[in-house]
Design a protein around this motif. Structure first.
Motif, mmCIF file in Angstrom:
data_model
loop_
_atom_site.group_PDB
_atom_site.id
_atom_site.type_symbol
_atom_site.label_atom_id
_atom_site.label_comp_id
_atom_site.label_asym_id
_atom_site.label_seq_id
_atom_site.Cartn_x
_atom_site.Cartn_y
_atom_site.Cartn_z
ATOM 1 N N UNK A 596 -15.101 -34.541 25.791
ATOM 2 C CA UNK A 596 -15.667 -33.447 24.991
ATOM 3 C C UNK A 596 -14.746 -32.941 23.890
ATOM 4 N N UNK A 597 -13.519 -33.431 23.843
ATOM 5 C CA UNK A 597 -12.588 -32.976 22.822
ATOM 6 C C UNK A 597 -11.685 -31.864 23.330
ATOM 7 N N UNK A 598 -10.541 -31.742 22.687
ATOM 8 C CA UNK A 598 -9.547 -30.757 23.111
ATOM 9 C C UNK A 598 -10.089 -29.334 23.043
ATOM 10 N N UNK A 599 -10.779 -29.013 21.977
ATOM 11 C CA UNK A 599 -11.237 -27.635 21.797
ATOM 12 C C UNK A 599 -12.279 -27.254 22.837
ATOM 13 N N UNK A 600 -13.220 -28.154 23.111
ATOM 14 C CA UNK A 600 -14.290 -27.829 24.052
ATOM 15 C C UNK A 600 -13.785 -27.711 25.480
ATOM 16 N N UNK A 601 -12.685 -28.384 25.801
ATOM 17 C CA UNK A 601 -12.166 -28.369 27.169
ATOM 18 C C UNK A 601 -11.032 -27.364 27.347
ATOM 19 N N UNK A 602 -10.797 -26.520 26.369
ATOM 20 C CA UNK A 602 -9.707 -25.540 26.439
ATOM 21 C C UNK A 602 -10.294 -24.132 26.509
ATOM 22 N N UNK A 603 -9.508 -23.170 27.026
ATOM 23 C CA UNK A 603 -8.186 -23.375 27.606
ATOM 24 C C UNK A 603 -8.272 -23.705 29.094
ATOM 25 N N UNK A 604 -7.357 -24.559 29.552
ATOM 26 C CA UNK A 604 -7.202 -24.800 30.987
ATOM 27 C C UNK A 604 -5.798 -25.340 31.216
ATOM 28 N N UNK A 605 -5.090 -24.722 32.136
ATOM 29 C CA UNK A 605 -3.740 -25.153 32.486
ATOM 30 C C UNK A 605 -3.730 -25.515 33.963
ATOM 31 N N UNK A 606 -3.519 -26.796 34.253
ATOM 32 C CA UNK A 606 -3.585 -27.277 35.637
ATOM 33 C C UNK A 606 -2.475 -26.725 36.518
ATOM 34 N N UNK A 607 -1.448 -26.110 35.908
ATOM 35 C CA UNK A 607 -0.348 -25.534 36.680
ATOM 36 C C UNK A 607 -0.310 -24.008 36.588
ATOM 37 N N UNK A 608 -1.359 -23.400 36.025
ATOM 38 C CA UNK A 608 -1.410 -21.936 35.952
ATOM 39 C C UNK A 608 -1.617 -21.347 37.341
ATOM 40 N N UNK A 609 -1.395 -20.055 37.467
ATOM 41 C CA UNK A 609 -1.637 -19.372 38.741
ATOM 42 C C UNK A 609 -3.114 -19.496 39.117
ATOM 43 N N UNK A 610 -3.432 -19.483 40.415
ATOM 44 C CA UNK A 610 -4.827 -19.684 40.845
ATOM 45 C C UNK A 610 -5.820 -18.744 40.174
ATOM 46 N N UNK A 611 -5.483 -17.464 40.044
ATOM 47 C CA UNK A 611 -6.427 -16.518 39.436
ATOM 48 C C UNK A 611 -6.688 -16.868 37.975
ATOM 49 N N UNK A 612 -5.644 -17.257 37.252
ATOM 50 C CA UNK A 612 -5.812 -17.620 35.849
ATOM 51 C C UNK A 612 -6.632 -18.899 35.724
ATOM 52 N N UNK A 613 -6.371 -19.873 36.589
ATOM 53 C CA UNK A 613 -7.156 -21.106 36.544
ATOM 54 C C UNK A 613 -8.627 -20.832 36.834
ATOM 55 N N UNK A 614 -8.899 -19.971 37.811
ATOM 56 C CA UNK A 614 -10.286 -19.661 38.157
ATOM 57 C C UNK A 614 -11.020 -19.033 36.974
#
Length: 665
Positions: A596-614
């Motif tokens: 889907x491209x970088x912009x459409x799949x952002x933001x997401x950090x696979x190592x962020x804290x659980x609450x931020x990832x959720x």
């Protein structure tokens, strides 16, 4: 730095089992004064000496990543950002700085990190965080990721907890760099990880561990030396001292002799290496040439009685028989058996032909799938040796059939043209005229690329997937109960195993090959295996090893073309929400970015804290759910209205058995 030194020494009490090499340092292992009596002297020239006559080969070797497997931490070699960069993980900060030509990592004190782990991550129960500033002395890796090593006062090099992901151009914590359960211990992936034990022998040329022992025989430190950091000329061609002497002898007229040495002779260089200290791998027999690669790309445990235990220098010289000095193992259970000490020369002898005496891995093996196929890199020799094409080393197939250290693309060292079916046509040329008939795919499609069916991406390491080197027929039986994803379903991500079975039966001769019978005999397909996408089922229920390999497939262009990508977002965002392995989260999100491209799949950090990832996933899901799926996807959990069937997804996830798994890269 006195406090730092005390912390370092406390950190390094444990030893990691990254391979069999650490076993040489045990005080209870036999301690002969010398190596095997017929072993030639091992003093190797550096590659610069080879460049005097072989400039073209030297230049092509310098472009490879083998050369830069281990490097000193100099401004020319460091990939990461040390311009006062700050990396945050688990609410803790690591600062990366440079002082002149030196690089430093100021990170969490390992003793405080251990207290935090015991408190299950509850920092409020502890004194304020403490930090330690450590110099980066050495680097491992220059292609995928780059690890930072610090040299302790006792000569032991150990991994620092934060490393640099070259492809993503960012710092990441080691919890996300390796497929292993995340830990509250900030130093969990670094405790006991010692370069002198686990990296030395396969990432350098002419290594001598040189352990420093106390009177009781326990290893207290190291005076480790190498002939050359990284994989250099001598690693494949031998020490070269005598060869250079003979090639540079002066004639009476004062001119160097040309073409008198064994490297220039038209004859065969003896396998034993007895007549020369240099070999040309292509002139060796197939087993001897492949064992040069298998020395680092095979699963080995040293035969301690053949090693000089005072130096622990690797006695193997190219051209010799590798199993004189090492045993291959074919499962972690077999590795454990071979590591039992003490061992005598008669207890475990030469294993003979490749794969001989191999043991069957267990379902939770960290290096092999349960059918014996290697599941991690650095075991390419094992995979090839298990292939019928290899004919136990008696046929034409060899590592050099497809790979070369010279004149190849440095990425995978494939010879020109060998990224295509020409690699297989070397032996199977009769398929060239009837390719589509054989593959049942258009000739120019990914489905007609031999690799995709016979060497699929079933291998994981370094935060990505790689091709298996076990050349095999994609029968369904090898994927039932083994954890290994099926080749067809690594492209056809939207299809079920039931669909795959029906396709295989329609293949010319499929029913005679027993595809349907083998399924019935070994394990009938369950209702979900019949009707639900094998990829979705694996990500919902498979263990971490299976999930990593399947998640990696979502960024494969062939898989995106075969499966379509409109369903990736709605499905993957739901599966990511419940994924506890950081490496799998990274691979799944990489699939979203690819589709889907970088912009459409952002933001997401696979190592962020659980609450931020959720929170990030909720935003992504809302974006991807905005448009219902308009086409029929019978093996995917969507309602007739094109929305995700939440009841089916919940049921699939509820069936997951997710024990802790670690791939031993």
């Amino acid at each position: 730095m006195t406090q730092n030194r005390a912390v370092i020494l406390g950190l390094l009490l444990a030893a990691a089992i990254g391979g069999g090499w650490w076993w040489l340092g045990r005080p209870d292992a036999p301690l002969p004064t010398t190596g095997p009596p017929d072993a030639p002297a091992q003093v190797a020239l550096t590659s610069a000496a080879c460049a005097q006559c072989h400039q073209r080969q030297y230049d092509s070797w310098r472009r490879t990543y083998h050369r830069t497997m281990t490097q000193d931490a100099t401004p020319e070699n460091v990939k990461g950002d040390f311009a006062d960069a700050v990396y945050h993980y688990q609410g803790l900060s690591t600062r990366l700085t440079r002082e002149g030509a030196a690089f430093y990592m100021e990170t969490v004190d390992p003793d405080w990190a251990e207290l935090l782990a015991r408190a299950q991550g509850r920092a409020d129960r502890l004194p304020p965080p403490r930090s330690v500033k450590l110099r980066v002395d050495r680097l491992v890796g220059s292609h995928w990721i780059q690890e930072c090593l610090h040299r302790a006062p006792n000569g032991r090099y150990f991994r620092l907890p934060v490393l640099y992901h070259i492809g993503e151009r960012r710092w990441i914590h080691s919890n996300g760099a390796f497929l292993t359960p995340e830990s509250h211990d900030f130093w969990s992936q670094s405790r006991g990880t010692t370069w002198n034990d686990t990296c030395l022998y396969c990432h350098n040329t002419g290594p001598s561990k040189n352990p420093v022992r106390n009177l009781g025989g326990a290893v207290m430190g190291f005076e480790t030396t190498v002939d050359e950091l990284g994989i250099a000329c001598a690693a494949c061609h031998g020490p070269g001292v005598e060869h250079v002497r003979r090639q540079t002898q002066k004639t009476p007229e004062g001119a160097p002799e040309k073409g008198t040495g064994p490297l220039h002779s038209k004859g065969h260089v003896p396998d034993s290496g007895a007549e020369s200290d240099v070999v040309h791998p292509a002139r060796l027999s197939v087993p001897r040439r492949d064992e040069i690669c298998g020395r680092c790309h095979g699963a080995l445990v040293p035969k301690a009685w053949t090693w000089d235990r005072r130096t622990d220098r690797d006695p193997f010289i190219p051209g010799q028989e590798l199993t004189r000095f090492n045993d291959f193992f074919w499962s972690e259970a077999e590795q454990a058996k071979l590591l039992r000490a003490p061992r005598s020369k008669t207890e475990l002898g030469n294993q003979g032909a490749p794969g001989a005496g191999k043991s069957q891995p267990l379902a939770d093996d960290g290096r092999f799938w349960a059918d014996g196929t290697p599941l991690t890199t650095a075991l390419e020799y094992n995979g090839m040796a298990l292939s019928a094409c290899y004919q136990q080393g008696r046929g034409k197939l060899s590592c050099l059939s497809c790979h070369s250290m010279h004149g190849s693309d440095p990425n995978f060292l494939l010879k020109p043209g060998k990224e295509t079916n020409d690699a297989c046509y070397q032996c199977h040329g009769d398929y060239k005229a009837r390719l589509s008939e054989h593959t049942r795919h258009p000739a120019e499609s990914a489905g007609s690329l031999c690799y995709n069916c016979h060497m699929p991406n079933q291998v994981y390491s370094l935060m990505t997937t790689h091709r298996s080197h076990r050349i095999g027929v994609p029968d369904l039986a090898s994927s039932l109960g083994t954890g290994k994803p099926h080749a067809c379903n690594l492209c056809h991500l939207d299809k079920s195993l039931g669909w795959t079975r029906e396709q295989l039966i329609r293949w010319p001769g499929g029913s005679q090959k027993g595809d349907r019978t083998s399924v019935r005999l070994l394990k009938p397909l369950s209702a979900d295996e019949e009707k639900v996408s094998a990829a979705v089922l694996a990500l919902a229920r498979g263990d971490a090893r299976t999930r990593a390999v399947v998640a990696g497939a979502f960024s494969n262009p062939a898989a995106r073309q075969a499966s379509g990508t409109d369903w990736f977002g709605p499905i993957l965002t739901r599966l990511l929400e419940h994924e506890r392995y950081a490496a799998v989260r990274y691979l799944a999100h990489r699939g979203l970015r690819a589709a889907h491209g970088e912009a459409a799949a952002a933001p997401y950090d696979f190592l962020a804290d659980p609450a931020e990832r959720a929170a990030q996933l909720r935003a992504l899901r809302a974006r991807f759910d905005a448009e219902p799926i308009r086409r029929s996807l019978p093996w995917l959990p969507f309602t007739p209205q094109g929305l995700v069937d939440e009841l089916v997804m919940d049921r699939l996830r509820a069936g997951r058995l997710d024990p802790d798994r670690t791939i031993n890269e």
